[in-house]
Design an enzyme around this catalytic site. Structure first.
Site, PDB file in Angstrom:
ATOM      1  N   CYS A 121       0.820  -1.228   0.000  1.00 21.27           N
ATOM      2  CA  CYS A 121       0.000   0.000   0.000  1.00 21.27           C
ATOM      3  C   CYS A 121       0.844   1.263   0.000  1.00 21.27           C
ATOM      4  CB  CYS A 121      -0.960  -0.013   1.181  1.00 21.27           C
ATOM      5  SG  CYS A 121      -1.991  -1.473   1.184  1.00 21.27           S
ATOM      6  N   HIS A 260      -3.347   6.950   3.054  1.00 20.89           N
ATOM      7  CA  HIS A 260      -3.755   5.671   2.460  1.00 20.89           C
ATOM      8  C   HIS A 260      -5.175   5.368   2.938  1.00 20.89           C
ATOM      9  CE1 HIS A 260      -4.018   1.704   1.079  1.00 20.89           C
ATOM     10  NE2 HIS A 260      -3.886   1.120   2.249  1.00 20.89           N
ATOM     11  N   ASN A 290     -10.097  -0.221   0.024  1.00 16.87           N
ATOM     12  CA  ASN A 290      -8.635  -0.159   0.004  1.00 16.87           C
ATOM     13  C   ASN A 290      -8.133  -0.678  -1.345  1.00 16.87           C
ATOM     14  OD1 ASN A 290      -5.890  -0.596   0.365  1.00 16.87           O
ATOM     15  ND2 ASN A 290      -6.097  -1.553   2.380  1.00 16.87           N
TER      16      ASN A 290
END
Ligand code: COA
Length: 335
Positions: A121, A260, A290
């Site tokens: 990520c 994020h 996500n």
């Protein structure tokens, strides 16, 4: 613990940006029919309402290619003018060739070097940081950074602990010299001590694909969510403070935070630890879930398009992910 990378100051920035998400929407109400979950649970625990899902014949390179085309158009340059392509992904089309080479071929970006970066990520920030250093060193003038994921193909759709969290999408930007502003600081950190908290166990050289690995569903994401949650808050706050300090400013000088997008509770807790008003934090986790490496670049592009970021604004990018890795960057918006 791996040595951290700390850098400061120069006029390298973003010349153009774009993102692409697949049209198909999977809502929480659809997930209620697939696993033992509820819209209420997903919304209150994560903030996610829906996510985008790629069609079965769509791979990461196609999403990345579409985002890259938009970024090139936004920067006003052609693919032939790109010197280097860096692709951040955890869901590469195949082991090799790199997804960067596949995107290069789709773009017909002849003349560019191309490689992938694996930083989960944090992929976009790691790739942007790498591009920054190549331009800073004078090795390359224009670097195309792409972050793209088709996580829906590595999510176990029978595991309620993970399948509600992830989505597909891609973002891209062109990095080059800018007259004013640009990247003011960058920070990357890693600690493999926590490598088992979030992983896809099989399919690599450690545990190659076999009937057993398929039967045991080891090609899908496995996560110890609660432990990841606690570390994520700590690391996001540490990374945010680090990049701000390296830029020689204070958290109160930040105009927009692009975190994020894993979970709105992680984002809220990070903002609170940094002492930054939530009004300055851009969130789209409700729409996309996500998207791993793609989350920060899609959020950044959206925030710019919506006028949440304007010329002269100071923007903090901050992320964490499997590895574990964590990273941050401060930019002064130059466009
Ligand atoms: N629907 C309903 N119940 C669920 C569920 C779902 N989709 N997923 C898990 N549960 C259950 C669990 O089984 C557990 O039940 P139990 O108490 O009977 O055992 C209960 O909900 C609570 O689980 P817990 O793990 O304590 O919840 P949580 O508040 O930590 O939230 C996450 C779970 C995954 C949302 C949260 O830990 C998280 O976001 N972690 C970080 C994940 C992440 O960001 N990963 C990507 C990193 S880049």
């Amino acid at each position: 613990m791996a040595r951290r990378s700390l850098t400061q100051g120069s006029k390298v920035g973003i010349l153009g940006m774009g993102y692409y998400v697949p049209p198909k929407i999977l809502r929480n109400s659809d997930l209620e029919k697939m696993v033992d979950t509820s819209n209420e649970w997903i919304t209150t625990r994560t903030g996610i309402k829906q996510r985008r899902i790629a069609e079965p014949d769509v791979s990461t390179s196609l999403l990345g290619y579409r985002a890259a085309k938009k970024a090139l158009r936004d920067a006003g340059i052609t693919a032939r003018e790109i010197d280097l392509i860096i692709v951040a992904t955890t869901t590469q089309d195949m082991f090799f060739p790199s997804t960067a080479c596949i995107i290069q071929q789709k773009l017909r970006a002849k003349g560019a070097a191309a490689f992938d970066i694996a930083a989960a990520c944090c992929g976009f920030i790691f790739a942007l940081n790498t591009a920054y250093h190549y331009v800073l060193a004078g090795t390359y003038q224009r670097v195309l950074v792409v972050a793209a994921e088709v996580l829906s193909k590595v999510v176990d759709w029978t595991d309620r602990n993970t399948c509600v969290l992830f989505g597909d999408g891609a973002g891209a930007c062109v990095v080059g010299k800018v007259r004013t502003g640009g990247i003011l600081s960058s920070y990357m950190a890693s600690d493999g001590t926590w490598k088992d908290l979030l992983e896809i166990p099989a399919g690599g050289s450690r545990m190659p694909a076999s009937h057993l690995t398929v039967d045991e569903r080891l090609h899908y994401i496995k996560m110890r969510g609660n432990e990841v949650f606690k570390l994520a808050v700590k690391m996001m706050a540490e990374a945010g403070n680090k990049a701000v300090a390296l830029a020689g400013i204070e958290c109160r000088d930040i105009d927009c935070v692009i975190p994020h997008q894993a979970n709105y509770r992680i984002i809220n807790a990070t903002a609170s630890r940094l002492g930054i008003d939530l009004k300055k934090v851009y969130m789209n986790v409700n729409k996309y879930g996500n998207m791993s490496s793609a989350s920060t670049v899609v959020a950044l592009t959206e925030a710019v398009k919506k006028g949440r970021i304007r010329k002269g604004d100071r923007v903090l990018l901050v992320a964490f992910g499997s590895g574990l890795v964590w990273s941050s960057m401060v930019l002064e918006w130059s466009r």
